[in-house]
Design a protein around this motif. Structure first.
Motif, short mmCIF file in Angstrom:
data_model
loop_
_atom_site.label_atom_id
_atom_site.label_comp_id
_atom_site.label_asym_id
_atom_site.label_seq_id
_atom_site.Cartn_x
_atom_site.Cartn_y
_atom_site.Cartn_z
N ASP A 50 95.00 56.64 -12.06
CA ASP A 50 95.07 57.31 -10.90
C ASP A 50 95.76 56.49 -10.31
OD1 ASP A 50 94.66 59.61 -12.29
OD2 ASP A 50 92.58 60.44 -11.30
N LEU A 51 94.93 55.50 -9.43
CA LEU A 51 95.62 54.51 -8.62
C LEU A 51 96.71 53.57 -9.20
CD1 LEU A 51 92.32 52.96 -7.30
CD2 LEU A 51 93.72 54.19 -6.21
N ALA A 52 97.00 53.11 -10.34
CA ALA A 52 97.85 52.61 -11.10
C ALA A 52 98.87 53.97 -11.07
CB ALA A 52 98.12 52.75 -12.59
N ARG A 53 99.48 55.03 -11.09
CA ARG A 53 100.28 55.43 -11.04
C ARG A 53 100.52 56.30 -10.05
NH1 ARG A 53 99.82 61.61 -12.17
NH2 ARG A 53 97.41 61.16 -11.23
N ALA A 54 99.82 55.38 -8.90
CA ALA A 54 100.00 55.85 -7.53
C ALA A 54 100.21 54.73 -7.01
CB ALA A 54 98.99 56.16 -6.41
N ARG A 55 100.82 53.87 -7.70
CA ARG A 55 101.45 52.12 -7.16
C ARG A 55 101.10 52.01 -6.76
NH1 ARG A 55 108.01 53.34 -7.78
NH2 ARG A 55 107.97 54.41 -10.04
N SER A 89 89.13 47.22 -4.56
CA SER A 89 88.13 46.39 -5.95
C SER A 89 89.49 46.19 -6.54
CB SER A 89 87.33 46.92 -7.56
OG SER A 89 87.36 46.56 -7.83
N PHE A 90 90.61 47.47 -6.81
CA PHE A 90 92.42 47.76 -7.38
C PHE A 90 93.19 46.71 -6.89
CE2 PHE A 90 95.78 49.81 -9.11
CZ PHE A 90 95.46 50.24 -10.05
N ASN A 91 93.24 46.65 -5.44
CA ASN A 91 94.01 46.13 -5.19
C ASN A 91 93.39 45.47 -3.51
OD1 ASN A 91 96.44 44.36 -3.39
ND2 ASN A 91 97.29 46.61 -3.98
N PRO A 92 92.71 44.46 -4.05
CA PRO A 92 92.26 43.68 -2.63
C PRO A 92 92.80 43.20 -1.31
CG PRO A 92 91.75 42.52 -4.53
CD PRO A 92 92.71 43.74 -5.13
N LEU A 93 94.39 42.93 -1.81
CA LEU A 93 94.53 42.95 0.00
C LEU A 93 95.14 44.10 -0.04
CD1 LEU A 93 96.98 40.45 -2.49
CD2 LEU A 93 95.47 39.78 -0.72
N ILE A 94 95.85 45.29 -0.01
CA ILE A 94 95.38 46.27 1.08
C ILE A 94 94.59 46.71 1.65
CG2 ILE A 94 94.19 47.96 -0.76
CD1 ILE A 94 96.95 49.72 -1.31
N GLN A 95 95.81 47.46 2.93
CA GLN A 95 95.22 48.00 4.07
C GLN A 95 94.10 49.46 3.72
OE1 GLN A 95 97.56 47.34 7.48
NE2 GLN A 95 95.93 46.68 8.66
N VAL A 96 92.43 49.83 3.68
CA VAL A 96 92.71 50.75 3.26
C VAL A 96 91.99 51.31 4.75
CG1 VAL A 96 90.83 51.87 2.30
CG2 VAL A 96 91.52 49.91 1.42
N PHE A 97 92.50 52.39 5.76
CA PHE A 97 92.27 53.40 6.64
C PHE A 97 91.26 54.68 6.23
CE2 PHE A 97 96.22 51.15 7.68
CZ PHE A 97 95.45 50.10 8.35
N CYS A 98 90.28 54.85 6.46
CA CYS A 98 89.66 56.32 5.95
C CYS A 98 89.25 56.70 7.23
CB CYS A 98 88.34 55.72 5.65
SG CYS A 98 88.10 55.01 3.99
N GLN A 99 88.93 58.05 7.14
CA GLN A 99 88.34 59.04 8.70
C GLN A 99 87.35 59.35 7.58
OE1 GLN A 99 91.70 61.45 10.25
NE2 GLN A 99 90.94 60.55 12.36
N PRO A 100 85.92 59.20 8.13
CA PRO A 100 84.69 59.99 8.10
C PRO A 100 84.48 61.06 8.98
CG PRO A 100 84.13 57.71 9.34
CD PRO A 100 85.81 57.36 9.01
N VAL A 101 83.95 61.61 8.11
CA VAL A 101 83.29 62.91 8.53
C VAL A 101 82.44 62.90 9.95
CG1 VAL A 101 82.70 65.66 8.31
CG2 VAL A 101 84.00 64.30 6.52
N LYS A 102 81.23 61.97 9.57
CA LYS A 102 80.54 61.61 10.18
C LYS A 102 80.11 59.96 10.86
CE LYS A 102 76.09 62.63 9.37
NZ LYS A 102 74.33 63.25 8.90
#
Length: 133
Positions: A50-55, A89-102
């Motif tokens: 799915d990550l590959a399909r989402a490029r 793990s799929f793309n170590p160079l990407i920025q990941v932004f999360c907004q957790p519930v707690k």
């Protein structure tokens, strides 16, 4: 979404891919119709195909959104951590932004993720988490 498609010349080539488990709700359908550079894919960020399909390999950033009204916030946040780790793990160079519930700040620090713009979780918006580059 307005920020992604602002009239700034640098944003003219921006594209957004929404990867989600179910069918798009009415608000997401409206976004897709309003912004022609939005793609919706059914899938999950824990799945490499799915990550590959989402490029994801060519993406600049990933935003992991949660169900803030979930009946099980601990489970929702645990899955968000797994998704963040899988994306990195799929793309170590990407920025990941999360907004957790707690307030999961201590868990994200242990994973070498940092808390950005931390606010109390019961306020209007939960803390934002991003992965260092």
């Amino acid at each position: 979404m307005r920020e992604f498609f602002h009239e700034d010349p640098g944003s003219q080539n921006s594209r957004v891919c929404i990867l989600a488990l179910g069918e798009p709700n009415l608000k997401v359908q409206e976004l897709i119709l309003k912004y022609k550079r939005v793609t919706y894919l059914r899938g999950d960020a824990t799945n490499a195909e799915d990550l590959a399909r989402a490029r994801c390999l060519s993406a600049d950033a990933v935003f992991l959104l949660v169900d803030r009204f979930t009946q099980d916030p601990d489970q929702e946040d645990a899955v968000t951590v797994l998704r963040a780790l899988n994306v990195l793990s799929f793309n170590p160079l990407i920025q990941v932004f999360c907004q957790p519930v707690k307030d999961f700040a201590e868990h994200f620090h242990a994973l070498e993720l940092r808390v950005v713009g931390h606010r109390p979780a019961q306020g209007p918006s939960a803390p934002q988490i991003s992965a260092p580059l």
